[in-house]
Design a protein around this motif. Structure first.
Motif, mmCIF file in Angstrom:
data_model
loop_
_atom_site.group_PDB
_atom_site.id
_atom_site.type_symbol
_atom_site.label_atom_id
_atom_site.label_comp_id
_atom_site.label_asym_id
_atom_site.label_seq_id
_atom_site.Cartn_x
_atom_site.Cartn_y
_atom_site.Cartn_z
ATOM 1 N N GLU A 39 -4.065 0.127 12.335
ATOM 2 C CA GLU A 39 -3.621 0.259 10.946
ATOM 3 C C GLU A 39 -3.937 1.643 10.410
ATOM 4 O OE1 GLU A 39 -3.956 -4.347 9.386
ATOM 5 O OE2 GLU A 39 -5.514 -2.923 8.826
ATOM 6 N N ALA A 40 -5.142 2.121 10.673
ATOM 7 C CA ALA A 40 -5.512 3.462 10.235
ATOM 8 C C ALA A 40 -4.627 4.501 10.902
ATOM 9 C CB ALA A 40 -6.983 3.735 10.559
ATOM 10 N N GLU A 41 -4.329 4.275 12.181
ATOM 11 C CA GLU A 41 -3.487 5.216 12.914
ATOM 12 C C GLU A 41 -2.088 5.282 12.317
ATOM 13 O OE1 GLU A 41 -2.397 6.310 17.559
ATOM 14 O OE2 GLU A 41 -3.681 4.599 17.089
ATOM 15 N N GLU A 42 -1.600 4.141 11.846
ATOM 16 C CA GLU A 42 -0.254 4.094 11.279
ATOM 17 C C GLU A 42 -0.216 4.571 9.835
ATOM 18 O OE1 GLU A 42 3.210 0.831 10.126
ATOM 19 O OE2 GLU A 42 1.508 0.240 11.363
ATOM 20 N N MET A 43 -1.254 4.218 9.039
ATOM 21 C CA MET A 43 -1.166 4.387 7.591
ATOM 22 C C MET A 43 -1.812 5.660 7.057
ATOM 23 S SD MET A 43 0.416 1.658 6.503
ATOM 24 C CE MET A 43 0.050 1.824 4.759
ATOM 25 N N VAL A 65 0.843 -1.207 0.000
ATOM 26 C CA VAL A 65 0.000 0.000 0.000
ATOM 27 C C VAL A 65 0.874 1.251 0.000
ATOM 28 C CG1 VAL A 65 -1.629 1.345 1.385
ATOM 29 C CG2 VAL A 65 -2.000 -1.105 1.057
ATOM 30 N N ARG A 66 1.915 1.243 0.808
ATOM 31 C CA ARG A 66 2.820 2.395 0.839
ATOM 32 C C ARG A 66 3.479 2.618 -0.521
ATOM 33 N NH1 ARG A 66 4.134 0.100 6.013
ATOM 34 N NH2 ARG A 66 3.498 1.472 7.727
ATOM 35 N N GLN A 67 3.872 1.540 -1.169
ATOM 36 C CA GLN A 67 4.487 1.652 -2.490
ATOM 37 C C GLN A 67 3.501 2.203 -3.511
ATOM 38 O OE1 GLN A 67 5.982 -2.266 -3.378
ATOM 39 N NE2 GLN A 67 7.449 -2.253 -1.695
ATOM 40 N N LEU A 68 2.244 1.759 -3.424
ATOM 41 C CA LEU A 68 1.213 2.253 -4.341
ATOM 42 C C LEU A 68 0.991 3.748 -4.145
ATOM 43 C CD1 LEU A 68 -1.373 -0.653 -4.094
ATOM 44 C CD2 LEU A 68 -0.098 0.011 -6.139
ATOM 45 N N GLN A 69 0.915 4.188 -2.895
ATOM 46 C CA GLN A 69 0.746 5.613 -2.646
ATOM 47 C C GLN A 69 1.926 6.399 -3.203
ATOM 48 O OE1 GLN A 69 1.095 7.098 1.348
ATOM 49 N NE2 GLN A 69 -0.378 8.742 1.008
ATOM 50 N N ALA A 70 3.127 5.879 -3.033
ATOM 51 C CA ALA A 70 4.319 6.556 -3.545
ATOM 52 C C ALA A 70 4.280 6.679 -5.062
ATOM 53 C CB ALA A 70 5.573 5.804 -3.105
ATOM 54 N N SER A 71 3.589 5.751 -5.725
ATOM 55 C CA SER A 71 3.484 5.800 -7.187
ATOM 56 C C SER A 71 2.338 6.696 -7.662
ATOM 57 C CB SER A 71 3.300 4.388 -7.749
ATOM 58 O OG SER A 71 2.004 3.880 -7.444
ATOM 59 N N GLY A 72 1.574 7.254 -6.708
ATOM 60 C CA GLY A 72 0.509 8.181 -7.066
ATOM 61 C C GLY A 72 -0.898 7.650 -6.924
ATOM 62 N N VAL A 73 -1.048 6.404 -6.489
ATOM 63 C CA VAL A 73 -2.384 5.816 -6.326
ATOM 64 C C VAL A 73 -3.038 6.352 -5.053
ATOM 65 C CG1 VAL A 73 -3.682 3.665 -6.013
ATOM 66 C CG2 VAL A 73 -1.706 3.729 -7.564
ATOM 67 N N THR A 74 -4.308 6.703 -5.171
ATOM 68 C CA THR A 74 -5.101 7.144 -4.017
ATOM 69 C C THR A 74 -5.706 5.911 -3.349
ATOM 70 O OG1 THR A 74 -5.637 9.209 -5.146
ATOM 71 C CG2 THR A 74 -7.020 8.591 -3.271
ATOM 72 N N ILE A 75 -5.572 5.809 -2.039
ATOM 73 C CA ILE A 75 -6.038 4.634 -1.298
ATOM 74 C C ILE A 75 -7.155 5.038 -0.350
ATOM 75 C CG2 ILE A 75 -5.357 2.683 0.140
ATOM 76 C CD1 ILE A 75 -3.633 2.814 -2.331
ATOM 77 N N ILE A 76 -8.288 4.328 -0.430
ATOM 78 C CA ILE A 76 -9.369 4.503 0.541
ATOM 79 C C ILE A 76 -9.578 3.153 1.208
ATOM 80 C CG2 ILE A 76 -11.783 5.102 0.933
ATOM 81 C CD1 ILE A 76 -10.191 6.216 -2.276
ATOM 82 N N LEU A 77 -9.469 3.116 2.530
ATOM 83 C CA LEU A 77 -9.590 1.834 3.214
ATOM 84 C C LEU A 77 -10.581 1.916 4.363
ATOM 85 C CD1 LEU A 77 -7.895 1.535 6.218
ATOM 86 C CD2 LEU A 77 -6.068 2.232 4.675
ATOM 87 N N THR A 78 -11.227 0.789 4.595
ATOM 88 C CA THR A 78 -11.983 0.606 5.829
ATOM 89 C C THR A 78 -11.292 -0.519 6.585
ATOM 90 O OG1 THR A 78 -13.523 -1.129 5.075
ATOM 91 C CG2 THR A 78 -14.104 1.167 4.584
ATOM 92 N N THR A 79 -11.293 -0.443 7.878
ATOM 93 C CA THR A 79 -10.632 -1.476 8.676
ATOM 94 C C THR A 79 -11.184 -1.483 10.090
ATOM 95 O OG1 THR A 79 -8.510 -2.256 9.537
ATOM 96 C CG2 THR A 79 -8.734 0.112 9.255
ATOM 97 N N HIS A 80 -11.194 -2.658 10.694
ATOM 98 C CA HIS A 80 -11.513 -2.773 12.116
ATOM 99 C C HIS A 80 -10.240 -2.818 12.953
ATOM 100 C CE1 HIS A 80 -15.806 -4.369 11.243
ATOM 101 N NE2 HIS A 80 -15.831 -3.108 11.599
ATOM 102 N N TYR A 81 -9.089 -2.913 12.274
ATOM 103 C CA TYR A 81 -7.811 -2.818 12.969
ATOM 104 C C TYR A 81 -7.424 -1.343 13.007
ATOM 105 C CZ TYR A 81 -7.630 -7.835 11.991
ATOM 106 O OH TYR A 81 -7.919 -9.173 11.906
ATOM 107 N N ILE A 82 -7.920 -0.633 14.008
ATOM 108 C CA ILE A 82 -7.786 0.818 13.999
ATOM 109 C C ILE A 82 -6.324 1.241 14.106
ATOM 110 C CG2 ILE A 82 -8.454 2.936 15.209
ATOM 111 C CD1 ILE A 82 -11.091 1.682 15.851
#
Length: 307
Positions: free
Chosen positions: A196-200, A177-194
């Motif tokens: 992960e959201a805090e980190e990413m 995911v980090r690599q994709l963002q670095a390449s310009g991709v926009t990421i929208i995620l839902t997660t119950h592992y909060i």
């Protein structure tokens, strides 16, 4: 810079009268990681389904890079990759075949080099000839991500992408995911592992009962709603907090053996120095102290439980 996704006055009402989404207004910035948080049934998947053209809105408008998701469906949908919650794969096809087929569904010409790169990035290259049915749940989840990336989308939706995935695979997926963002991709995620959201995430959105109740930069959200606590472990039990300490709004717990002081660090003064002095003057001694800071999970729980 114009948003890559713009949602305006969006509502979804089912025939039963149930309102799954209520006047949603949301803009997603190009190149960001946006985490959409909410309890089960809050409307997360419904919102994603409408943006991706899987479900129709009752009211409102969605633009994907300027394309209306209804009037210009093909143009809008070609920009989006979706990894849904449920695993939907061609069970008896090989990994290579199912990912290549997904690319073809979007009218993209064959590109073996791209498919190879996607499979290698997701640690699936050694599984390229394996039948999907023989893979573990975590590997099937990775295949779903590979399918979503097969047509080189500018936007990637990850709806609970790490559900059922072990810790090692999860870390590997977030590196992708980090690599994709670095390449310009926009990421929208839902997660119950909060965590992960805090980190990413760059920004956090909270949805509850079909309404967006907050959208904020992660750092600003933590600063604005996060709390810091000083916990004092007392040398002896006290029955009540002395009146001289009332201004500190202390909380007494652990059967009278612990005091908790909530404070923030927005200003130059935390009040800790004066508190410790006043405790000494009141004859209260402590054996130990520690500080904690509220997490994104604490903030999330407080928001969705608010009346």
């Amino acid at each position: 810079m114009s948003p890559i996704i713009s949602v305006a006055n969006l509502s979804k009402i089912y025939g039963s009268g149930f309102k799954a989404l209520d006047n949603i207004n949301l803009e997603i910035r190009r190149g960001e990681i946006f985490a959409l948080l909410g309890p089960n049934g809050a409307g997360k998947t419904t919102l994603i389904s409408i943006i991706c053209g899987i479900a129709n809105p009752t009211h409102g408008k969605v633009l994907v890079d300027g394309h209306d998701i209804i009037k210009s469906y093909r143009a809008a949908r070609s920009l989006i990759g979706l990894v849904p919650q449920e695993l939907h794969t061609d069970a008896f096809e090989s990994v290579w075949a199912t990912v290549s087929f997904s690319r073809g569904l979007f009218g993209k010409p064959k590109n073996p080099a791209h498919i190879e790169k996607v499979l290698k990035d997701l640690s699936l290259w050694d599984k390229k000839d394996a039948k999907i049915v023989t893979l573990s749940g975590g590997m099937k989840r990775r295949v779903m991500i590979a399918k979503a990336l097969s047509h080189e989308p500018q936007i990637l939706f990850l709806d609970e992408p790490t559900a059922g995935v072990d810790v090692e695979l999860r870390k590997g997926m977030w590196e992708v995911v980090r690599q994709l963002q670095a390449s310009g991709v926009t990421i929208i995620l839902t997660t119950h592992y909060i965590e992960e959201a805090e980190e990413m995430a760059d920004r956090i959105g909270v949805i509850n009962k079909g309404e967006i109740i907050l959208v904020e930069e992660k750092a600003k959200l933590m600063e604005k709603l996060g709390k810091k606590q000083l916990k004092l472990h007392l040398q002896g039990k006290i029955d009540a907090i002395p009146s001289a300490l009332t201004p500190y709004n202390l909380e007494l717990s652990d059967e009278g053996c612990q005091l908790t002081y909530n404070y923030d660090t927005k200003g130059e003064r935390t009040g800790i120095t004066s508190l410790l002095s006043d405790l000494r003057n009141a004859g209260i001694r402590f054996s130990d102290l520690d500080t904690t800071q509220s997490t994104l999970e604490d903030i999330f729980v407080s928001l969705v439980r608010a009346p």
